[in-house]
Design a protein around this motif. Structure first.
Motif, PDB file in Angstrom:
ATOM      1  N   GLU A  45       0.821  -1.204   0.000  1.00  0.00           N
ATOM      2  CA  GLU A  45       0.000   0.000   0.000  1.00  0.00           C
ATOM      3  C   GLU A  45       0.857   1.256   0.000  1.00  0.00           C
ATOM      4  O   GLU A  45       0.400   2.331  -0.397  1.00  0.00           O
ATOM      5  N   GLU A  46       2.115   1.144   0.461  1.00  0.00           N
ATOM      6  CA  GLU A  46       3.021   2.294   0.499  1.00  0.00           C
ATOM      7  C   GLU A  46       3.765   2.504  -0.821  1.00  0.00           C
ATOM      8  O   GLU A  46       4.585   3.406  -0.944  1.00  0.00           O
ATOM      9  N   GLY A  47       3.523   1.618  -1.799  1.00  0.00           N
ATOM     10  CA  GLY A  47       4.154   1.793  -3.097  1.00  0.00           C
ATOM     11  C   GLY A  47       5.333   0.897  -3.385  1.00  0.00           C
ATOM     12  O   GLY A  47       5.915   0.971  -4.474  1.00  0.00           O
ATOM     13  N   TRP A  64      -0.692  -5.873   1.258  1.00  0.00           N
ATOM     14  CA  TRP A  64      -0.002  -6.146   0.002  1.00  0.00           C
ATOM     15  C   TRP A  64      -0.998  -6.695  -1.013  1.00  0.00           C
ATOM     16  O   TRP A  64      -1.903  -7.459  -0.666  1.00  0.00           O
ATOM     17  N   THR A  65      -0.808  -6.321  -2.267  1.00  0.00           N
ATOM     18  CA  THR A  65      -1.577  -6.874  -3.379  1.00  0.00           C
ATOM     19  C   THR A  65      -0.709  -7.907  -4.085  1.00  0.00           C
ATOM     20  O   THR A  65       0.457  -7.640  -4.391  1.00  0.00           O
ATOM     21  N   TRP A  66      -1.295  -9.081  -4.328  1.00  0.00           N
ATOM     22  CA  TRP A  66      -0.520 -10.201  -4.864  1.00  0.00           C
ATOM     23  C   TRP A  66      -0.913 -10.451  -6.316  1.00  0.00           C
ATOM     24  O   TRP A  66      -2.093 -10.565  -6.654  1.00  0.00           O
TER      25      TRP A  66
END
Length: 258
Positions: A45-47, A64-66
């Motif tokens: 989410e922080e990039g 987190w995106t997986w």
């Protein structure tokens, strides 16, 4: 590296990279490119953006995106830009070979546990069909390949303290190998069903391998791909190597049914 909305490619797991990722091709704007491997990708989410073994968190960690990343051989097609529609094709023969290798690997580990069951003086816990869990106690690496696998087991002081008789094992190595291969032949002859069940649709949802063996239904947490039936094999065999008395190397070889 190419990332798409949805993909038919199965990636290598960054936390336990036993099965290689799929390979194949993509086509966009009439041009094609080879995909040499599918890998796990995570974006925070922080990039932060990480690929494969550089991912700093466990699979499915919150925040987190997986995703699945596709490594391209050479330069990508010129028409491959954000939002472009693409066609993707998995190398089916390679995937099928890995699926046979992974199923054979699980069966070999269960047959190994059974063949070594009498060598325990203490209870090490049970494997997926109720036998003493040598696999869980000693396995330090597993590598799946097309129609086979190589597993390494550490036979050190900690295993002996856990109650395993390493001396008798070394003295009866050939007999143990014969037992394993006989058991594998018996299981293949049943043509038992083999399948993966998932808890959800994403790449990070838990997946379990199920196999209806005569002794019990084997259920093992597994992120790989598998055959749908043991009838897909004509044979599975193992060889055991104790050249290093502290390290057992089990090589599994499978052959597809004609």
């Amino acid at each position: 590296m190419v990332i798409v909305d949805t993909t038919p490619f199965h990636p290598v797991d960054h936390t336990w990279p036993d099965q290689p990722g799929d390979r194949g091709s993509l086509t966009v704007g009439g041009d094609s490119a080879s995909i040499v491997e599918a890998v796990m990708v995570a974006a925070s989410e922080e990039g932060a953006f990480a690929v494969g073994s550089d991912i700093p968190v466990k699979r499915g960690a919150e925040g987190w995106t997986w995703l699945v990343g596709h490594r391209i051989e050479g330069e990508p097609p010129a028409a491959l830009v954000e939002g472009a529609p693409v066609s993707m094709s998995v190398d089916v023969a390679h995937r099928d070979g890995l699926s046979r290798g992974h199923t054979a690997c699980h069966l070999a580990s269960l047959a190994l546990d059974l063949a070594l069951a009498d060598l325990w003086r203490k209870d090490p816990g049970q494997d997926a069909i109720g036998n003493p869990d040598f696999e869980g106690r000693a396995n330090q690496s597993s590598r799946i390949r097309e129609d086979g696998a190589v597993d390494e087991y550490r036979l050190g002081k900690s295993l002996r303290r856990a109650g395993f008789d390493t001396e008798t094992f070394a003295a009866t190595l050939a007999e143990r190998e014969e037992r394993i291969n006989a058991q594998l032949a018996a299981w293949i002859a049943t043509g038992a069903s083999s399948r993966i069940e998932t808890e959800g649709p994403t790449i990070v949802d838990r997946r379990r391998w199920h196999c209806e063996l005569p002794e019990a239904e084997a259920v093992i947490l597994c992120g790989g791909t598998h055959v749908t039936s043991l009838a897909d094999f004509s044979s599975i065999s193992v060889s055991l190597d104790l050249s290093d008395p502290q390290l057992l190397v089990m090589t599994t070889t499978a052959s597809a049914a004609v």
